[in-house]
Scaffold this motif. Structure first.
Motif, PDB file in Angstrom:
ATOM      1  N   LYS A 138       0.750  -7.473  11.226  1.00 51.18           N
ATOM      2  CA  LYS A 138       0.582  -8.617  10.325  1.00 51.18           C
ATOM      3  C   LYS A 138       1.194  -8.330   8.960  1.00 51.18           C
ATOM      4  O   LYS A 138       0.769  -8.870   7.948  1.00 51.18           O
ATOM      5  N   GLY A 139       2.188  -7.444   8.945  1.00 47.06           N
ATOM      6  CA  GLY A 139       2.860  -7.136   7.685  1.00 47.06           C
ATOM      7  C   GLY A 139       2.246  -5.966   6.951  1.00 47.06           C
ATOM      8  O   GLY A 139       2.435  -5.837   5.741  1.00 47.06           O
ATOM      9  N   LEU A 140       1.497  -5.082   7.645  1.00 46.04           N
ATOM     10  CA  LEU A 140       0.861  -3.938   7.002  1.00 46.04           C
ATOM     11  C   LEU A 140       1.308  -2.650   7.690  1.00 46.04           C
ATOM     12  O   LEU A 140       1.288  -2.547   8.915  1.00 46.04           O
ATOM     13  N   THR A 141       1.741  -1.674   6.885  1.00 46.89           N
ATOM     14  CA  THR A 141       2.116  -0.357   7.415  1.00 46.89           C
ATOM     15  C   THR A 141       1.479   0.724   6.554  1.00 46.89           C
ATOM     16  O   THR A 141       1.255   0.529   5.349  1.00 46.89           O
ATOM     17  N   VAL A 142       1.207   1.888   7.187  1.00 50.15           N
ATOM     18  CA  VAL A 142       0.647   3.036   6.484  1.00 50.15           C
ATOM     19  C   VAL A 142       1.473   4.255   6.874  1.00 50.15           C
ATOM     20  O   VAL A 142       1.714   4.495   8.054  1.00 50.15           O
ATOM     21  N   GLU A 143       1.929   5.014   5.875  1.00 53.94           N
ATOM     22  CA  GLU A 143       2.670   6.240   6.175  1.00 53.94           C
ATOM     23  C   GLU A 143       2.388   7.291   5.113  1.00 53.94           C
ATOM     24  O   GLU A 143       1.961   6.964   3.998  1.00 53.94           O
ATOM     25  N   GLU A 144       2.597   8.559   5.502  1.00 55.20           N
ATOM     26  CA  GLU A 144       2.404   9.686   4.595  1.00 55.20           C
ATOM     27  C   GLU A 144       3.727  10.421   4.454  1.00 55.20           C
ATOM     28  O   GLU A 144       4.365  10.762   5.444  1.00 55.20           O
ATOM     29  N   ARG A 145       4.168  10.633   3.202  1.00 50.76           N
ATOM     30  CA  ARG A 145       5.397  11.385   2.966  1.00 50.76           C
ATOM     31  C   ARG A 145       5.324  12.041   1.599  1.00 50.76           C
ATOM     32  O   ARG A 145       4.736  11.494   0.663  1.00 50.76           O
ATOM     33  N   ASN A 146       5.885  13.233   1.539  1.00 50.38           N
ATOM     34  CA  ASN A 146       5.949  14.001   0.297  1.00 50.38           C
ATOM     35  C   ASN A 146       4.578  14.187  -0.346  1.00 50.38           C
ATOM     36  O   ASN A 146       4.428  14.163  -1.573  1.00 50.38           O
ATOM     37  N   GLY A 147       3.551  14.338   0.505  1.00 53.55           N
ATOM     38  CA  GLY A 147       2.218  14.593  -0.018  1.00 53.55           C
ATOM     39  C   GLY A 147       1.503  13.372  -0.553  1.00 53.55           C
ATOM     40  O   GLY A 147       0.431  13.492  -1.156  1.00 53.55           O
ATOM     41  N   LYS A 148       2.057  12.161  -0.343  1.00 52.93           N
ATOM     42  CA  LYS A 148       1.420  10.930  -0.793  1.00 52.93           C
ATOM     43  C   LYS A 148       1.250   9.991   0.395  1.00 52.93           C
ATOM     44  O   LYS A 148       1.950  10.110   1.400  1.00 52.93           O
ATOM     45  N   VAL A 149       0.296   9.051   0.260  1.00 53.61           N
ATOM     46  CA  VAL A 149       0.084   8.033   1.293  1.00 53.61           C
ATOM     47  C   VAL A 149       0.542   6.685   0.731  1.00 53.61           C
ATOM     48  O   VAL A 149       0.160   6.299  -0.381  1.00 53.61           O
ATOM     49  N   TYR A 150       1.379   5.982   1.510  1.00 55.63           N
ATOM     50  CA  TYR A 150       1.921   4.686   1.095  1.00 55.63           C
ATOM     51  C   TYR A 150       1.381   3.600   2.025  1.00 55.63           C
ATOM     52  O   TYR A 150       1.566   3.687   3.238  1.00 55.63           O
ATOM     53  N   ILE A 151       0.695   2.595   1.451  1.00 54.96           N
ATOM     54  CA  ILE A 151       0.237   1.438   2.216  1.00 54.96           C
ATOM     55  C   ILE A 151       1.047   0.237   1.733  1.00 54.96           C
ATOM     56  O   ILE A 151       1.004  -0.123   0.549  1.00 54.96           O
ATOM     57  N   SER A 152       1.813  -0.364   2.643  1.00 52.29           N
ATOM     58  CA  SER A 152       2.645  -1.514   2.287  1.00 52.29           C
ATOM     59  C   SER A 152       2.078  -2.764   2.962  1.00 52.29           C
ATOM     60  O   SER A 152       1.842  -2.772   4.169  1.00 52.29           O
ATOM     61  N   MET A 153       1.816  -3.807   2.162  1.00 57.56           N
ATOM     62  CA  MET A 153       1.286  -5.068   2.679  1.00 57.56           C
ATOM     63  C   MET A 153       2.227  -6.194   2.259  1.00 57.56           C
ATOM     64  O   MET A 153       2.398  -6.454   1.067  1.00 57.56           O
ATOM     65  N   GLU A 154       2.852  -6.825   3.244  1.00 60.41           N
ATOM     66  CA  GLU A 154       3.756  -7.921   2.930  1.00 60.41           C
ATOM     67  C   GLU A 154       2.968  -9.126   2.427  1.00 60.41           C
ATOM     68  O   GLU A 154       1.787  -9.314   2.761  1.00 60.41           O
ATOM     69  N   ASN A 155       3.647  -9.958   1.652  1.00 62.42           N
ATOM     70  CA  ASN A 155       2.959 -11.089   1.033  1.00 62.42           C
ATOM     71  C   ASN A 155       2.409 -12.088   2.042  1.00 62.42           C
ATOM     72  O   ASN A 155       1.463 -12.819   1.747  1.00 62.42           O
ATOM     73  N   LYS A 156       2.997 -12.113   3.244  1.00 61.78           N
ATOM     74  CA  LYS A 156       2.489 -13.066   4.241  1.00 61.78           C
ATOM     75  C   LYS A 156       1.048 -12.752   4.618  1.00 61.78           C
ATOM     76  O   LYS A 156       0.326 -13.636   5.096  1.00 61.78           O
ATOM     77  N   LEU A 157       0.615 -11.493   4.396  1.00 62.99           N
ATOM     78  CA  LEU A 157      -0.777 -11.127   4.645  1.00 62.99           C
ATOM     79  C   LEU A 157      -1.661 -11.449   3.450  1.00 62.99           C
ATOM     80  O   LEU A 157      -2.857 -11.690   3.614  1.00 62.99           O
TER      81      LEU A 157
END
Length: 315
Positions: free
Chosen positions: A174-193
């Motif tokens: 639904k436009g949401l992804t979670v990933e870990e890189r370079n010691g940080k966690v990135y949560i991306s939520m597209e505006n459609k959500l």
């Protein structure tokens, strides 16, 4: 019911009031401060890598000094053997003539002087080698502690990523992804959500996702949370209260912060809201699919590195 009325009043105030220059500058300052902190963290990590190189150099110097000490020891033993030979020669020649005795006596004195010098040099080298060994062991211990602490931080962030993925799995696709890189966690939520076009009011599904995220963050008080708003490059044509995409992205980031703050376990000092407008795209803006990916909220989770910074200063 009271919360709902309060939310409606807040929404009305947000839609009818202009974003002040002061609020914009404060947000811009927070974002600049975050960038400085990020650069500081990168400098600290660079210092750590340099320290490891210095430690390797120190170890090479230790090995070289050790070899020099062994060579000194060998020379000393050879000189001692020579001295014994000369002493025997002296004893034999002592019966011959006073001239021969005087000559051998002078050579013996010279040899004894050289032996004493070599013994002093050897003692000084032993002391320097012992000090070098103690310093090497002390630095190695601190580097080991630093590596263990970094590994623990990485493990914590990986665990946090798994916990967030589990909490938000109902929003996958639904436009949401979670990933870990370079010691940080990135949560991306597209505006459609999260948002309707041109709006900064978070929809029902988006609120559920943000509140689920807030439950995980509430249990991790040692994590810094940066909420970034992003847009595509289409000019903003909505409410005249906003001056453009940058204002819109900032309002959207602030809207996410306000939802997170409903969870009283989250420390407001851990939160930073920033708007980046259309200036940090993750896809091209020449297709609708690319524009959709660029219209997003990114939540970036970073471990606090106070303990690592202290160890780096001690090395």
């Amino acid at each position: 019911m009271i919360k709902k009325i309060g939310f409606i009043v807040l929404l009305s105030m947000l839609m009818t009031s202009c974003v002040t220059s002061k609020a914009y500058k404060e947000l811009e300052g927070k974002y600049a401060n975050l960038k400085r902190k990020n650069r500081t963290m990168e400098d600290e990590l660079a210092t750590f890598e340099k320290t490891k190189k210095d430690l390797a150099k120190l170890d090479a110097e230790y090995q070289k000094t050790k070899a020099e000490k062994e060579e000194l020891q060998s020379n000393y033993e050879a000189a001692l053997a020579n001295y014994e030979n000369l002493k025997r020669s002296y004893d034999a020649l002592e019966k011959n003539s006073s001239a021969a005795i005087a000559s051998n006596s002078k050579k013996n004195r010279e040899l004894l002087g050289k032996l004493e010098e070599k013994e002093r040099a050897l003692a000084e080298e032993r002391n320097r080698l012992d000090k070098l060994q103690r310093d090497l062991e002390s630095r190695s211990q601190r580097v080991h502690e630093l590596e263990s602490l970094i590994a623990a931080k990485d493990a914590k962030m990986q665990g946090l990523k798994r916990a967030i993925s589990k909490a938000l799995r109902n929003f996958e696709g639904k436009g949401l992804t979670v990933e870990e890189r370079n010691g940080k966690v990135y949560i991306s939520m597209e505006n459609k959500l999260l948002f309707e076009s041109g709006s900064w009011a978070v929809g029902a599904q988006g609120q559920k996702a943000v509140k689920q995220l807030g439950k995980v963050l509430g249990g991790n008080p040692d994590i810094a949370v940066l909420i970034e708003g992003h847009t595509d490059d289409d000019p903003y044509m909505g409410n005249a209260q906003l001056s453009g995409n940058w204002d819109l992205s900032t309002k959207r980031a602030t809207a996410i912060v306000n939802i997170l703050l409903e969870n009283k376990q989250i420390d407001p000092q851990n939160l930073t809201a920033a708007g980046r407008g259309e200036f940090a795209p993750v896809a091209g803006n020449d297709t609708n699919q690319g524009k959709s990916k660029n219209r997003r909220i990114e939540v970036i989770l970073t471990p606090k590195l106070d303990e690592i910074s202290k160890l780096l200063n001690d090395i």
